[in-house]
Design a protein around this motif. Sequence first.
Motif, PDB file in Angstrom:
ATOM      1  N   GLU A  50       0.966  -1.328  -0.251  1.00 16.64           N
ATOM      2  CA  GLU A  50      -0.158  -0.289  -0.118  1.00 16.64           C
ATOM      3  C   GLU A  50       0.373   1.149   0.058  1.00 16.64           C
ATOM      4  OE1 GLU A  50      -3.663   1.918  -0.458  1.00 16.64           O
ATOM      5  OE2 GLU A  50      -3.093   0.004  -0.589  1.00 16.64           O
ATOM      6  N   LEU A  51       1.623   1.480   0.770  1.00 18.29           N
ATOM      7  CA  LEU A  51       2.716   2.468   0.726  1.00 18.29           C
ATOM      8  C   LEU A  51       3.530   2.995  -0.172  1.00 18.29           C
ATOM      9  CD1 LEU A  51       3.939   2.289   4.441  1.00 18.29           C
ATOM     10  CD2 LEU A  51       2.351   3.699   3.733  1.00 18.29           C
ATOM     11  N   LYS A  52       3.797   1.592  -1.249  1.00 21.83           N
ATOM     12  CA  LYS A  52       4.355   2.118  -2.854  1.00 21.83           C
ATOM     13  C   LYS A  52       3.322   2.874  -3.428  1.00 21.83           C
ATOM     14  CE  LYS A  52       7.592  -2.465  -2.403  1.00 21.83           C
ATOM     15  NZ  LYS A  52       8.400  -3.364  -2.817  1.00 21.83           N
ATOM     16  N   GLU A  53       2.769   2.445  -3.525  1.00 17.23           N
ATOM     17  CA  GLU A  53       1.515   2.657  -4.325  1.00 17.23           C
ATOM     18  C   GLU A  53       0.695   4.113  -4.018  1.00 17.23           C
ATOM     19  OE1 GLU A  53      -1.847   0.240  -5.553  1.00 17.23           O
ATOM     20  OE2 GLU A  53      -0.329  -1.824  -4.801  1.00 17.23           O
ATOM     21  N   ASN A  54       0.936   4.492  -2.555  1.00 15.40           N
ATOM     22  CA  ASN A  54       0.178   5.807  -1.949  1.00 15.40           C
ATOM     23  C   ASN A  54       1.260   5.834  -0.892  1.00 15.40           C
ATOM     24  OD1 ASN A  54      -2.665   5.589  -3.337  1.00 15.40           O
ATOM     25  ND2 ASN A  54      -2.287   3.258  -2.058  1.00 15.40           N
ATOM     26  N   PRO A  55       2.414   6.713  -1.534  1.00 14.73           N
ATOM     27  CA  PRO A  55       3.331   7.349  -0.460  1.00 14.73           C
ATOM     28  C   PRO A  55       3.324   8.618   0.097  1.00 14.73           C
ATOM     29  CG  PRO A  55       4.182   8.042  -2.723  1.00 14.73           C
ATOM     30  CD  PRO A  55       3.444   6.931  -3.544  1.00 14.73           C
ATOM     31  N   ALA A  56       3.346   8.451   1.573  1.00  9.21           N
ATOM     32  CA  ALA A  56       3.382   9.321   2.055  1.00  9.21           C
ATOM     33  C   ALA A  56       3.684  10.873   1.350  1.00  9.21           C
ATOM     34  CB  ALA A  56       3.449  10.433   3.405  1.00  9.21           C
ATOM     35  N   HIS A  57       2.439  11.939   0.844  1.00 12.82           N
ATOM     36  CA  HIS A  57       3.235  13.541   0.127  1.00 12.82           C
ATOM     37  C   HIS A  57       2.511  14.585   1.047  1.00 12.82           C
ATOM     38  CE1 HIS A  57      -0.621  13.484  -1.792  1.00 12.82           C
ATOM     39  NE2 HIS A  57      -0.301  12.293  -1.672  1.00 12.82           N
ATOM     40  N   CYS A  58       2.812  14.675   2.275  1.00 12.15           N
ATOM     41  CA  CYS A  58       2.869  15.551   3.014  1.00 12.15           C
ATOM     42  C   CYS A  58       3.412  15.374   4.411  1.00 12.15           C
ATOM     43  CB  CYS A  58       1.273  16.266   3.112  1.00 12.15           C
ATOM     44  SG  CYS A  58      -0.200  14.642   3.513  1.00 12.15           S
ATOM     45  N   ALA A  59       3.291  16.239   5.476  1.00 11.77           N
ATOM     46  CA  ALA A  59       3.295  16.539   6.263  1.00 11.77           C
ATOM     47  C   ALA A  59       1.971  16.170   7.418  1.00 11.77           C
ATOM     48  CB  ALA A  59       4.530  16.938   7.023  1.00 11.77           C
ATOM     49  N   VAL A  60       1.861  16.199   8.600  1.00  9.51           N
ATOM     50  CA  VAL A  60       0.569  16.515   9.706  1.00  9.51           C
ATOM     51  C   VAL A  60       1.005  17.272  10.654  1.00  9.51           C
ATOM     52  CG1 VAL A  60      -1.899  15.984  10.527  1.00  9.51           C
ATOM     53  CG2 VAL A  60      -1.201  15.211   8.773  1.00  9.51           C
ATOM     54  N   ALA A  61       0.895  17.985  11.223  1.00  8.53           N
ATOM     55  CA  ALA A  61       0.820  17.944  12.702  1.00  8.53           C
ATOM     56  C   ALA A  61      -0.550  18.679  13.644  1.00  8.53           C
ATOM     57  CB  ALA A  61       2.372  19.747  12.803  1.00  8.53           C
ATOM     58  N   VAL A  62       0.000  18.831  14.551  1.00 12.74           N
ATOM     59  CA  VAL A  62      -1.237  19.199  16.167  1.00 12.74           C
ATOM     60  C   VAL A  62      -0.963  19.337  17.323  1.00 12.74           C
ATOM     61  CG1 VAL A  62      -1.531  16.601  16.215  1.00 12.74           C
ATOM     62  CG2 VAL A  62      -3.578  18.890  16.432  1.00 12.74           C
ATOM     63  N   ALA A  63      -1.554  20.565  17.519  1.00 11.08           N
ATOM     64  CA  ALA A  63      -0.749  20.668  18.933  1.00 11.08           C
ATOM     65  C   ALA A  63      -2.289  21.438  19.737  1.00 11.08           C
ATOM     66  CB  ALA A  63      -0.628  21.760  18.489  1.00 11.08           C
ATOM     67  N   SER A  64      -3.057  21.393  21.122  1.00  6.88           N
ATOM     68  CA  SER A  64      -3.754  21.329  22.111  1.00  6.88           C
ATOM     69  C   SER A  64      -3.768  22.014  22.609  1.00  6.88           C
ATOM     70  CB  SER A  64      -4.756  19.867  22.062  1.00  6.88           C
ATOM     71  OG  SER A  64      -3.858  19.235  23.238  1.00  6.88           O
ATOM     72  N   SER A  65      -4.169  23.124  23.250  1.00  2.18           N
ATOM     73  CA  SER A  65      -4.406  23.132  25.165  1.00  2.18           C
ATOM     74  C   SER A  65      -6.099  22.979  25.286  1.00  2.18           C
ATOM     75  CB  SER A  65      -3.638  24.812  24.647  1.00  2.18           C
ATOM     76  OG  SER A  65      -4.530  25.785  24.064  1.00  2.18           O
ATOM     77  N   LEU A  66      -6.089  23.270  27.037  1.00  3.28           N
ATOM     78  CA  LEU A  66      -7.216  23.260  27.443  1.00  3.28           C
ATOM     79  C   LEU A  66      -7.433  24.642  28.361  1.00  3.28           C
ATOM     80  CD1 LEU A  66      -7.237  19.808  29.085  1.00  3.28           C
ATOM     81  CD2 LEU A  66      -8.543  20.571  26.949  1.00  3.28           C
ATOM     82  N   GLU A  67      -8.330  24.890  28.126  1.00  4.19           N
ATOM     83  CA  GLU A  67      -8.753  26.831  28.320  1.00  4.19           C
ATOM     84  C   GLU A  67     -10.579  26.126  29.117  1.00  4.19           C
ATOM     85  OE1 GLU A  67      -8.901  31.241  26.713  1.00  4.19           O
ATOM     86  OE2 GLU A  67      -7.079  29.579  27.239  1.00  4.19           O
ATOM     87  N   ASP A  68     -10.439  26.741  29.855  1.00  2.00           N
ATOM     88  CA  ASP A  68     -12.276  26.558  30.211  1.00  2.00           C
ATOM     89  C   ASP A  68     -13.395  25.610  29.866  1.00  2.00           C
ATOM     90  OD1 ASP A  68     -11.368  29.306  31.557  1.00  2.00           O
ATOM     91  OD2 ASP A  68     -11.788  30.161  29.960  1.00  2.00           O
ATOM     92  N   GLY A  69     -12.693  24.357  29.983  1.00  2.00           N
ATOM     93  CA  GLY A  69     -13.690  23.186  29.467  1.00  2.00           C
ATOM     94  C   GLY A  69     -13.647  23.029  27.885  1.00  2.00           C
ATOM     95  N   LYS A  70     -12.106  23.817  27.175  1.00  2.57           N
ATOM     96  CA  LYS A  70     -12.438  23.290  25.701  1.00  2.57           C
ATOM     97  C   LYS A  70     -11.301  23.269  25.376  1.00  2.57           C
ATOM     98  CE  LYS A  70     -15.980  27.406  25.188  1.00  2.57           C
ATOM     99  NZ  LYS A  70     -16.541  28.122  24.853  1.00  2.57           N
ATOM    100  N   ALA A  71     -11.115  22.291  24.361  1.00  2.00           N
ATOM    101  CA  ALA A  71      -9.915  22.347  23.736  1.00  2.00           C
ATOM    102  C   ALA A  71      -9.793  23.403  22.780  1.00  2.00           C
ATOM    103  CB  ALA A  71     -10.037  20.960  23.293  1.00  2.00           C
ATOM    104  N   HIS A  72      -8.884  24.566  22.501  1.00  4.40           N
ATOM    105  CA  HIS A  72      -8.302  24.893  21.562  1.00  4.40           C
ATOM    106  C   HIS A  72      -6.982  24.069  20.886  1.00  4.40           C
ATOM    107  CE1 HIS A  72     -10.255  28.554  22.794  1.00  4.40           C
ATOM    108  NE2 HIS A  72      -9.894  27.803  24.274  1.00  4.40           N
ATOM    109  N   VAL A  73      -7.226  23.577  19.569  1.00  7.09           N
ATOM    110  CA  VAL A  73      -6.360  23.036  18.435  1.00  7.09           C
ATOM    111  C   VAL A  73      -6.240  23.636  17.113  1.00  7.09           C
ATOM    112  CG1 VAL A  73      -6.716  20.582  17.178  1.00  7.09           C
ATOM    113  CG2 VAL A  73      -8.255  21.058  19.002  1.00  7.09           C
ATOM    114  N   GLU A  74      -4.693  23.419  16.727  1.00  5.55           N
ATOM    115  CA  GLU A  74      -4.546  23.969  15.655  1.00  5.55           C
ATOM    116  C   GLU A  74      -3.554  22.740  14.744  1.00  5.55           C
ATOM    117  OE1 GLU A  74      -2.002  27.218  12.999  1.00  5.55           O
ATOM    118  OE2 GLU A  74      -1.814  26.634  15.500  1.00  5.55           O
ATOM    119  N   VAL A  75      -4.147  22.307  13.604  1.00  6.49           N
ATOM    120  CA  VAL A  75      -3.799  21.436  12.529  1.00  6.49           C
ATOM    121  C   VAL A  75      -3.394  21.989  11.491  1.00  6.49           C
ATOM    122  CG1 VAL A  75      -4.682  19.394  11.257  1.00  6.49           C
ATOM    123  CG2 VAL A  75      -5.535  19.695  13.864  1.00  6.49           C
TER     124      VAL A  75
END
Length: 137
Positions: free
Chosen positions: A1-26
């Motif tokens: 599968e990886l030979k036929e569909n190699p990864a061609h992007c990267a993904v980063a994700v970060a979160s922080s908690l504040e007042d019962g909510k998660a603030h997320v950036e992808v």
Amino acid sequence: ELKENPAHCAVAVASSLEDGKAHVEVKIISERDQTYRLAVFVVEDGIVSPQTLPTGTNATYVHDHVVRKIVSSSFRGDRVGRLSYGEEMSKSYIIELSDVWNVENTYLYALAINEDGIVNNMNICSINGGNSSYILK
């Protein structure tokens, strides 16, 4: 599968908690001209629940990798458009935390889906103030 569909992007994700909510950036950075969708899920491990067995007896069972919430507009992800080689995009989300979630065992899964509908790459971080940057080689 990886030979036929190699990864061609990267993904980063970060979160922080504040007042019962998660603030997320992808973030997604692309190695080629490609159209992407971004799917984000809240996933929890360690959910203990009674389980009725075929014998009619009850037991407890630990459920891992349980999707608690689809954060993106659908499980197919949000359209983020076409990225050129080396181009980066970011998308932010605010997630209302549920009282039944154990944030110590809860994670964000961010998936970059290419124009063929294939998950090209993904990353995971804790919803409890996590940060998973790009791994570039």
